[in-house]
Design an enzyme around this catalytic site. Structure first.
Site, PDB file in Angstrom:
ATOM      1  CB  CYS A   1      -1.026   0.172   1.198  1.00 26.21           C
ATOM      2  SG  CYS A   1      -1.968  -1.458   1.231  1.00 26.21           S
TER       3      CYS A   1
ATOM      4  CG  HIS B   1      -3.223   3.461   2.592  1.00 22.55           C
ATOM      5  ND1 HIS B   1      -3.419   3.303   1.106  1.00 22.55           N
ATOM      6  CD2 HIS B   1      -3.456   2.405   3.318  1.00 22.55           C
ATOM      7  CE1 HIS B   1      -3.848   2.191   1.165  1.00 22.55           C
ATOM      8  NE2 HIS B   1      -3.847   1.542   2.237  1.00 22.55           N
TER       9      HIS B   1
ATOM     10  CG  ASN C   1      -6.530  -0.729   1.480  1.00 26.19           C
ATOM     11  OD1 ASN C   1      -5.952  -0.073   0.671  1.00 26.19           O
ATOM     12  ND2 ASN C   1      -6.240  -1.213   2.353  1.00 26.19           N
TER      13      ASN C   1
HETATM   14  O1  UT7 Z   1      -3.590  -1.009   3.610  1.00 25.95           O
HETATM   15  C1  UT7 Z   1      -3.098  -1.272   4.813  1.00 25.95           C
HETATM   16  C2  UT7 Z   1      -3.601  -2.544   5.362  1.00 25.95           C
HETATM   17  N1  UT7 Z   1      -4.958  -2.445   6.201  1.00 25.95           N
HETATM   18  C3  UT7 Z   1      -5.529  -1.856   7.000  1.00 25.95           C
HETATM   19  O2  UT7 Z   1      -4.780  -1.105   7.438  1.00 25.95           O
HETATM   20  C4  UT7 Z   1      -6.501  -2.475   7.753  1.00 25.95           C
HETATM   21  C5  UT7 Z   1      -6.238  -2.308   9.287  1.00 25.95           C
HETATM   22  N2  UT7 Z   1      -7.387  -3.011   9.918  1.00 25.95           N
HETATM   23  C6  UT7 Z   1      -8.716  -2.534  10.305  1.00 25.95           C
HETATM   24  O3  UT7 Z   1      -8.878  -1.768   9.335  1.00 25.95           O
HETATM   25  C7  UT7 Z   1      -9.784  -3.055  10.966  1.00 25.95           C
HETATM   26  O4  UT7 Z   1      -8.883  -3.800  11.949  1.00 25.95           O
HETATM   27  C8  UT7 Z   1     -10.561  -4.157  10.445  1.00 25.95           C
HETATM   28  C9  UT7 Z   1     -11.599  -3.226   9.693  1.00 25.95           C
HETATM   29  C10 UT7 Z   1     -10.092  -5.227   9.407  1.00 25.95           C
HETATM   30  C11 UT7 Z   1     -11.581  -4.773  11.553  1.00 25.95           C
HETATM   31  O5  UT7 Z   1     -11.858  -3.673  12.219  1.00 25.95           O
HETATM   32  P1  UT7 Z   1     -11.976  -3.974  13.929  1.00 25.95           P
HETATM   33  O6  UT7 Z   1     -12.775  -2.933  14.547  1.00 25.95           O
HETATM   34  O7  UT7 Z   1     -10.441  -4.243  14.211  1.00 25.95           O
HETATM   35  O8  UT7 Z   1     -12.740  -5.202  14.286  1.00 25.95           O
HETATM   36  P2  UT7 Z   1     -12.234  -6.752  14.891  1.00 25.95           P
HETATM   37  O9  UT7 Z   1     -11.189  -7.298  13.823  1.00 25.95           O
HETATM   38  O10 UT7 Z   1     -11.708  -6.431  15.973  1.00 25.95           O
HETATM   39  O11 UT7 Z   1     -13.325  -7.419  14.839  1.00 25.95           O
HETATM   40  C12 UT7 Z   1     -14.618  -7.367  15.481  1.00 25.95           C
HETATM   41  C13 UT7 Z   1     -15.874  -8.104  15.249  1.00 25.95           C
HETATM   42  C14 UT7 Z   1     -15.221  -9.490  15.413  1.00 25.95           C
HETATM   43  O12 UT7 Z   1     -16.260 -10.380  16.006  1.00 25.95           O
HETATM   44  P3  UT7 Z   1     -16.288 -10.882  17.569  1.00 25.95           P
HETATM   45  O13 UT7 Z   1     -15.068 -11.596  17.548  1.00 25.95           O
HETATM   46  O14 UT7 Z   1     -16.343  -9.456  18.320  1.00 25.95           O
HETATM   47  O15 UT7 Z   1     -17.660 -11.519  17.768  1.00 25.95           O
HETATM   48  C15 UT7 Z   1     -15.065 -10.018  13.987  1.00 25.95           C
HETATM   49  O16 UT7 Z   1     -15.422 -11.364  13.542  1.00 25.95           O
HETATM   50  O17 UT7 Z   1     -16.124  -7.984  14.014  1.00 25.95           O
HETATM   51  C16 UT7 Z   1     -16.274  -9.155  13.428  1.00 25.95           C
HETATM   52  N3  UT7 Z   1     -16.058  -8.835  12.023  1.00 25.95           N
HETATM   53  C17 UT7 Z   1     -17.059  -8.577  11.166  1.00 25.95           C
HETATM   54  N4  UT7 Z   1     -18.363  -8.503  11.308  1.00 25.95           N
HETATM   55  C18 UT7 Z   1     -19.214  -7.971  10.469  1.00 25.95           C
HETATM   56  C19 UT7 Z   1     -14.845  -8.766  11.114  1.00 25.95           C
HETATM   57  N5  UT7 Z   1     -15.165  -8.569   9.977  1.00 25.95           N
HETATM   58  C20 UT7 Z   1     -16.734  -8.405   9.869  1.00 25.95           C
HETATM   59  C21 UT7 Z   1     -17.616  -8.146   8.719  1.00 25.95           C
HETATM   60  N6  UT7 Z   1     -18.887  -7.911   9.159  1.00 25.95           N
HETATM   61  N7  UT7 Z   1     -16.924  -7.716   7.509  1.00 25.95           N
END
Ligand code: UT7
Length: 326
Positions: A114, A253, A283
């Protein structure tokens, strides 16, 4: 006196096909509400069948050349930043060169995920500043829809396809005042496509293990992104010899609006100064920052004399920032 190094022209291209969050609700267990509140993304673009990274790069390049009032044969070097090349070998830059019709140019890819556009920009700046080349093309182009795992809700909702291009040369427009780049190879495992290289060549087992798709530890990447981007922004502003309040527009980004909010808060810059397109494109990895810069300039959001902060983060890990004066 020699002129500074800056942007002679800008262009971008995104595929026509729009994929909404509502469509993703039919593919994986997710919701429009979750995607919008956790990431800021409403929709993304998806390349058509047979439309490859080099095709997106070509359209963005043609737009940038038109903006610069230059021809393909005026280019000395083509740099394509991508993590989704048309094929592992040769470079997408060489494929672009043939499609573009720029036989006089040298061509190579930049692999910094990225952060790739900014890494390419710094390379271009060096070649121009040293007098080695007059016109260097830097492209960020991705077809991420072909490497995301459409069964993994943790990643498939985040990414989209697109391309942006810039022609770098001697000009005061978008003058590069300062840059900083960084990498941390000890964090390779946080975001990677493990299969298809020499470590795990394509095999029936690698396909069955879904090793050719992107894997990410989102929470860890999030934390590193906030810290890495905030530190890089701070250092680029310091090296430019300006104060954070003098920054007119931040072009970050575009991975997640929550990451961007945390970064600018740490950098002491209000959110109103940030140019966002993550809502429309998701992204687009190496293409995100250059497409956003292009849109910010074309929409009049960036004007002559403005201080612009570019700040990026990606797999590797890699990060960087630059201050430009438009
Ligand atoms: O380009 C550079 C590289 N990429 C990035 O910079 C991305 C960096 N990371 C992020 O943007 C975030 O960490 C994410 C958007 C990927 C995830 O957001 P988060 O607030 O960190 O959520 P999480 O991974 O802590 O997940 C929270 C909950 C989980 O459920 P439980 O365990 O709390 O029951 C996940 O399973 O949300 C769930 N979850 C979803 N739910 C609905 C994860 N993905 C989804 C989804 N829809 N698509």
């Amino acid at each position: 006196m020699t002129q500074p190094v800056g942007f002679l022209g800008l262009g971008f291209y995104v595929p026509q096909r729009v994929m909404t969050n509502a469509e993703l609700e039919k593919l994986v267990e997710t919701s429009d509400e979750w995607i919008r509140t956790r990431t800021g993304i409403s929709e993304r673009r998806i390349a058509a069948e047979g439309e490859n990274t080099s095709d997106l790069a070509l359209k963005a390049t043609q737009a940038a050349l038109q903006d610069a009032k230059l021809k393909p044969t005026d280019l000395d070097l083509l740099l394509v930043a991508t993590m989704t090349p048309d094929m592992p070998c040769p470079s997408t830059a060489c494929i672009l060169q043939a499609k573009l019709g720029a036989p006089q140019a040298a061509a190579m890819d930049v692999a910094a995920a990225c952060s790739g556009f900014l890494f390419g920009l710094v390379m271009a700046q060096q070649f121009v500043a040293s007098g080695t080349y007059k016109h260097v093309l830097v492209v960020g182009a991705e077809v991420l829809s072909r490497v995301v795992d459409w069964t993994d809700r943790g990643t498939c909702v985040l990414f989209g396809d697109g391309a942006g291009a810039a022609v770098i040369g001697r000009t005061a427009q978008g003058k590069i005042l300062s840059t900083i780049l960084g990498s941390d190879g000890t964090k390779v495992d946080l975001l990677k496509v493990p299969g298809g290289g020499t470590a795990q060549p394509a095999s029936i087992q690698s396909v069955e293990a879904r090793a050719h798709f992107l894997k990410m530890n989102g929470t860890e990447v999030f934390k590193h992104a906030v810290r890495g981007m905030a530190d890089a922004a701070h250092e680029a502003i310091r090296r430019a010899g300006i104060q954070p309040e003098q920054v007119t527009c931040v072009v970050p980004h575009q991975a997640n609006v929550r990451i961007i909010e945390a970064v600018v808060k740490k950098a002491g810059i209000p959110m109103e100064k940030v140019f966002l397109n993550v809502d429309r494109y998701g992204n687009m990895s190496a293409a995100s920052t250059i497409v956003a810069l292009c849109e910010a300039v074309q929409s009049g959001r960036i004007k002559k004399g403005d201080y612009v902060l570019l700040v990026v983060f990606g797999a590797g890990l890699t990060w960087g920032a630059a201050v430009l004066q438009w």
